[in-house]
Write a protein that holds these residues in place. Structure first.
Motif, short mmCIF file in Angstrom:
data_model
loop_
_atom_site.label_atom_id
_atom_site.label_comp_id
_atom_site.label_asym_id
_atom_site.label_seq_id
_atom_site.Cartn_x
_atom_site.Cartn_y
_atom_site.Cartn_z
N ALA A 77 0.83 -1.21 0.00
CA ALA A 77 0.00 0.00 0.00
C ALA A 77 0.87 1.26 0.00
N SER A 78 1.90 1.27 0.83
CA SER A 78 2.77 2.44 0.92
C SER A 78 3.59 2.61 -0.35
N ILE A 79 4.06 1.51 -0.91
CA ILE A 79 4.80 1.60 -2.17
C ILE A 79 3.90 2.16 -3.27
N PHE A 80 2.65 1.70 -3.31
CA PHE A 80 1.70 2.20 -4.31
C PHE A 80 1.46 3.69 -4.13
N ALA A 81 1.20 4.14 -2.89
CA ALA A 81 0.87 5.54 -2.64
C ALA A 81 2.05 6.45 -2.95
N THR A 82 3.24 6.06 -2.53
CA THR A 82 4.41 6.90 -2.80
C THR A 82 4.76 6.91 -4.28
N SER A 83 4.48 5.80 -4.97
CA SER A 83 4.71 5.77 -6.42
C SER A 83 3.78 6.74 -7.13
N VAL A 84 2.52 6.78 -6.70
CA VAL A 84 1.58 7.73 -7.29
C VAL A 84 2.06 9.15 -7.07
N TYR A 85 2.55 9.44 -5.85
CA TYR A 85 3.01 10.81 -5.56
C TYR A 85 4.26 11.15 -6.38
N GLU A 86 5.22 10.24 -6.41
CA GLU A 86 6.48 10.52 -7.09
C GLU A 86 6.31 10.61 -8.60
N LEU A 87 5.45 9.77 -9.17
CA LEU A 87 5.33 9.69 -10.62
C LEU A 87 4.26 10.59 -11.21
N LEU A 88 3.21 10.89 -10.43
CA LEU A 88 2.07 11.63 -10.99
C LEU A 88 1.83 12.99 -10.34
N VAL A 89 2.33 13.22 -9.14
CA VAL A 89 2.01 14.45 -8.42
C VAL A 89 3.23 15.36 -8.26
N LYS A 90 4.36 14.80 -7.92
CA LYS A 90 5.54 15.60 -7.62
C LYS A 90 6.02 16.38 -8.84
N ASP A 91 6.41 17.64 -8.62
CA ASP A 91 6.93 18.51 -9.68
C ASP A 91 8.38 18.85 -9.34
N SER A 92 9.32 18.15 -9.94
CA SER A 92 10.73 18.30 -9.57
C SER A 92 11.29 19.67 -9.94
N ILE A 93 10.76 20.30 -10.98
CA ILE A 93 11.28 21.61 -11.37
C ILE A 93 11.02 22.64 -10.28
N VAL A 94 9.95 22.45 -9.52
CA VAL A 94 9.68 23.34 -8.39
C VAL A 94 10.72 23.16 -7.30
N HIS A 95 11.13 21.92 -7.06
CA HIS A 95 12.19 21.67 -6.08
C HIS A 95 13.48 22.36 -6.49
N ILE A 96 13.82 22.28 -7.78
CA ILE A 96 15.04 22.92 -8.26
C ILE A 96 14.93 24.43 -8.15
N ALA A 97 13.77 24.97 -8.52
CA ALA A 97 13.59 26.42 -8.49
C ALA A 97 13.68 26.98 -7.07
N LYS A 98 13.22 26.20 -6.08
CA LYS A 98 13.25 26.67 -4.70
C LYS A 98 14.53 26.29 -3.96
N GLY A 99 15.45 25.67 -4.68
CA GLY A 99 16.73 25.34 -4.07
C GLY A 99 16.74 24.08 -3.24
N HIS A 100 15.69 23.24 -3.37
CA HIS A 100 15.63 22.01 -2.59
C HIS A 100 16.28 20.83 -3.31
#
Length: 333
Positions: free
Chosen positions: A284-307
Motif C-alpha cells: 500500500a505504501s509503495i503504491f501511494a508513494t509511487s503515485v506521488y512521485e510519478l504523478l504528483v511531484k513537480d521536480s522543477i519546483v524543487h530545483i527552483a526553490k533550491g531544494h
C-alpha cells in the motif's frame, strides 16, 4: 534594587511588542551549561547505527504505547465511554506519532514504520543495508510497548482471562478479548480476507500519501514544525473508524508477538488474518508513494526553490529549460 520594569509609552507600542519588552524589561536568563570533554568523547564513541536504532525503537514505543493504552482501558471496562472511546484511541495514536517524530526523528529520520523505511530506500536514497536494522528496531519498540501495557494492566487482564475460562472460553485472541488490546483481529463474521486486505491497503496508502506530501520540501502548506501533527492527525483520523486495521507493520507484529506469548499462538493464526495486518501496508505504501512521485511531484519546483539540483549540473538544467521552451513554442505554433 532598582525596578527595571517601566510603563510602556504610546510610541513603544508602535515599535512592536518584542522591541518594547526588550527595552523596558531586563531578563536575567541562566547561561547555558558548559559541555565537558568527557561527554563529547563519550558521544563520539557511540555507534551511529545504534543511536538510529534506539531512536526508531523509542519512537515506535511512544506511539504504540500511546495508542494501545486507551484500547486496554476500553476493552477492560466493557467499552464504557466514561473510561475510553474510539476517539481517545485515535488521539492516543495520533499524538503518540507526533511525540515520536518530535523526540526521535532528529536522530533517525523518524520512519517508525517498516513500509515507510522501504519507501525511503526506493525513492529517497536511504541505504538498503540499513533497512533490516531499522525494521528490527521498529518491531522491538512495538514489542516493548505491548509488554509495558500488559505489565500495567496485568491484574485486570488476568481477571478477564479467569472470567472467560469460567464461561468456557479457551482461546483469548479475538476481537474484544485480551489479545485484541495488543493487535487487531477481525470480527467472527469478517471472513472475507480480500475485503480485509483492501481495507488495510487503502488505509495504508492513505497514510503513506499524506506522509509523502508532508515530506515534500516544495509543498507550501507544510512546515517542519507542523509535520509531526499533520502526520499524527492523518493516522488518528483513520483510528476513529470502527474497523479492523493496523496501518503499520511494526505496530502489529511487535504487539502480536506479545499477544502470542501471553494469550496463545493463535494470535498468528486467527482467521488467517495476521499476514494482512503485518504485510498489508508495505504494498500500500509503495503504491501511494509511487503515485506521488510519478504523478504528483513537480521536480522543477524543487530545483527552483533550491531544494534539489539537476543531476548534470547547471548545464543540464539549462538544456532542459531550452527543450521545454522550444516545445512550448512549437505547441503554440
Amino acid at each position: 534594587m532598582e525596578d527595571k520594569a517601566h510603563r510602556l509609552e504610546r510610541h513603544d507600542i508602535e515599535t512592536g511588542i518584542a522591541d518594547a519588552l526588550q527595552k523596558h524589561i531586563t531578563r536575567h536568563v541562566v547561561p547555558p551549561p558548559t559541555i565537558s570533554q568527557r561527554r563529547l568523547s563519550f558521544e563520539h564513541k557511540r555507534p551511529r547505527w545504534f543511536m538510529e536504532m534506539t531512536a526508531e525503537a523509542i519512537g515506535v514505543f511512544l506511539f504504540v504505547y500511546g495508542g494501545i493504552f486507551p484500547i486496554a482501558a476500553m476493552v477492560l471496562n466493557d467499552a464504557s465511554p466514561a473510561i475510553s472511546s474510539i476517539f481517545q484511541i485515535g488521539c492516543g495514536f495520533g499524538l503518540g506519532i507526533a511525540f515520536a517524530i518530535i523526540t526521535c526523528a532528529p536522530t533517525s529520520g523518524g520512519h517508525f514504520n517498516p513500509a515507510i523505511t522501504i519507501c525511503f530506500a526506493i525513492w529517497k536514497g536511504f541505504p538498503w543495508k540499513k533497512v533490516p536494522q531499522y525494521i528490527a528496531a521498529q518491531v522491538f519498540g512495538s514489542f516493548l510497548g505491548g509488554l509495558v501495557v500488559v505489565g500495567q494492566y496485568r491484574q485486570q487482564l488476568w481477571a478477564l482471562k479467569a472470567k472467560l475460562v469460567a464461561e468456557g472460553v479457551t482461546k483469548f485472541n479475538f476481537n474484544g478479548g485480551p489479545g485484541s488490546i495488543l493487535c487487531s483481529f477481525p470480527n467472527p463474521d469478517q471472513t472475507n480476507l480480500g475485503y480485509l486486505f483492501m481495507t488495510e491497503f487503502f488505509i495504508g496508502a492513505y497514510v503513506a500519501f499524506v506522509i509523502w506530501a508532508t515530506l515534500d520540501a516544495a509543498n507550501p502548506f507544510f512546515s517542519p514544525a507542523s509535520a509531526p501533527f499533520i502526520i499524527g492527525l492523518a493516522f488518528s483520523v483513520l483510528e476513529f473508524a470502527d474497523i479492523t486495521v493496523s496501518a503499520n507493520m511494526a505496530r502489529d507484529l511487535g504487539t502480536r508477538i506479545v499477544a502470542a506469548i501471553f494469550f496463545g499462538s493463535d494470535a498468528f493464526t486467527y482467521h488467517h488474518h495476521s499476514w494482512i495486518g503485518i504485510l498489508g501496508t508495505v504494498p500500500a505504501s509503495i503504491f501511494a508513494t509511487s503515485v506521488y512521485e510519478l504523478l504528483v511531484k513537480d521536480s522543477i519546483v524543487h530545483i527552483a526553490k533550491g531544494h534539489a539540483g539537476h543531476s548534470e549540473g547547471q548545464g543540464g538544467l539549462m538544456k532542459h529549460l531550452s527543450r521545454v521552451a522550444s516545445s512550448g513554442i512549437v505547441e503554440e505554433v
